[in-house]
Design a protein around this motif. Structure first.
Motif, PDB file in Angstrom:
ATOM      1  N   ILE A 242      -3.836   9.097   2.863  1.00  5.76           N
ATOM      2  CA  ILE A 242      -3.420   9.129   1.456  1.00  5.76           C
ATOM      3  C   ILE A 242      -2.699   7.820   1.172  1.00  5.76           C
ATOM      4  CG2 ILE A 242      -1.961  10.273  -0.260  1.00  5.76           C
ATOM      5  CD1 ILE A 242      -2.517  12.906   1.220  1.00  5.76           C
TER       6      ILE A 242
ATOM      7  N   ASP B 283      -7.839   9.268   0.223  1.00  6.76           N
ATOM      8  CA  ASP B 283      -7.493   9.522  -1.181  1.00  6.76           C
ATOM      9  C   ASP B 283      -6.493   8.476  -1.649  1.00  6.76           C
ATOM     10  OD1 ASP B 283      -8.990  11.879  -1.714  1.00  6.76           O
ATOM     11  OD2 ASP B 283      -7.507  13.081  -0.644  1.00  6.76           O
TER      12      ASP B 283
ATOM     13  N   ALA C 256       0.728  12.620  -4.447  1.00  5.10           N
ATOM     14  CA  ALA C 256       0.524  12.770  -2.996  1.00  5.10           C
ATOM     15  C   ALA C 256       0.780  14.199  -2.540  1.00  5.10           C
ATOM     16  CB  ALA C 256       1.427  11.802  -2.234  1.00  5.10           C
TER      17      ALA C 256
ATOM     18  N   THR D 161      -3.364   7.864  -4.505  1.00  9.32           N
ATOM     19  CA  THR D 161      -2.489   8.502  -5.490  1.00  9.32           C
ATOM     20  C   THR D 161      -2.612   7.775  -6.833  1.00  9.32           C
ATOM     21  OG1 THR D 161      -0.553   7.134  -4.956  1.00  9.32           O
ATOM     22  CG2 THR D 161      -0.847   9.156  -3.692  1.00  9.32           C
TER      23      THR D 161
END
Length: 293
Positions: A7, A38, A46, A40
């Motif tokens: 993330i 991914d 997150a 944010t």
């Protein structure tokens, strides 16, 4: 096959870190690793991304950002078997520094590949977790001003500190711990799990992420000259030598602020406004698995 979920906060630090999904995937052969990435898009995102990732049962979730991003990712991993990894791309990077995780991408990724982990302690404030530190005194105002500055730089932090030093007003506070009851008007009520705040500065250089205790620093209302002296000790990581700083080791503490309705706090360098004037803080020993060298 090991499943690792990354993330990335694209605006951590200066926003010029250049950590990308394409780069990460070149570091992990697809014959050995399953990699998902991914990004944010806003504060608290997150948290959502981590909860979604957990449903896919990864072996590790890697927080790529600063202490705020790490807090959001790690908060959903407390008490689970999923390991937290860190690639530090924030401004202060206090927790990563304490864990001796380097800022260099390749070296941080090498730690992730090794898969070694330790179970670290976690602080809990009411329903929120913190991994480095929290505070309700002048540091909360510093973070509030720091966030408003819009720049995550050391100079912006120093400017926020000087402004808060002129503006902050102490307030009556009651604390309860270890069968003790104190009534204080603190300039600083700082509770730490870590030995570093970020930017290599520390109020609690003797704190440990693995000792089962929280370190508290209480500093009463000070004169202007005393504030300057305290600042000097902060920069030199020698607050324990400042005579008006009281250090306490605790496992839990209750805090009440009778004159307040809401409470401004900082948690891992992020500002929160809690809709209460009563705080319960405790240590959750060895409740987070974190990848280390």
């Amino acid at each position: 096959m090991m499943y690792i979920h990354f993330i990335i906060n694209p605006i951590s630090g200066s926003g010029k870190h250049n950590l990308s999904a394409s780069y990460i995937k070149t570091q992990f052969p697809n014959t050995t690793y399953k990699i998902e990435v991914d990004y944010t898009q806003h504060k608290k995102h997150a948290l959502q991304l981590t909860k979604s990732a957990i449903l896919q049962n990864p072996d590790c979730i890697i927080a790529c950002g600063g202490d705020g991003t790490i807090n959001e990712v790690a908060s959903s991993l407390v008490g689970t078997n999923i390991k937290l990894g860190i690639i530090p791309i924030g401004s202060g990077n206090g927790l990563a520094s304490n864990l001796q995780i380097p800022n260099n991408f390749e070296k941080a990724i090498s730690i992730i590949k090794k898969g070694n982990y330790k179970a670290m302690d976690v602080g809990q404030l009411n329903d929120n977790y913190f991994f480095s530190n929290m505070g309700i005194g002048i540091d909360a105002l510093i973070i509030k001003k720091y966030e408003k500055a819009g720049k995550r730089t050391l100079s912006a932090y120093i400017k926020a500190t000087l402004s808060a030093a002129l503006e902050f007003k102490t307030f009556k506070t009651k604390v309860y711990f270890d069968n003790q009851h104190l009534e204080i008007n603190p300039l600083l009520l700082f509770i730490s799990n870590s030995n570093e705040m970020g930017y290599k500065m520390s109020l609690t250089p003797k704190a440990s992420l693995f000792d089962g205790f929280l370190d508290i620093i209480i500093v009463p209302k000070l004169s202007f000259l005393e504030k300057l002296l305290l600042g000097y000790h902060v920069l030199r990581n020698s607050v324990d030598k400042f005579k008006k700083a009281n250090r306490i080791l605790i496992k839990d503490i209750r805090i009440e602020m009778p004159s307040k309705i809401f409470t401004d706090v900082q948690l891992d360098g992020e500002q929160y406004n809690l809709k209460t004037n009563q705080l319960s803080v405790r240590i959750l020993a060895k409740s987070l698995r974190v990848l280390v060298d």
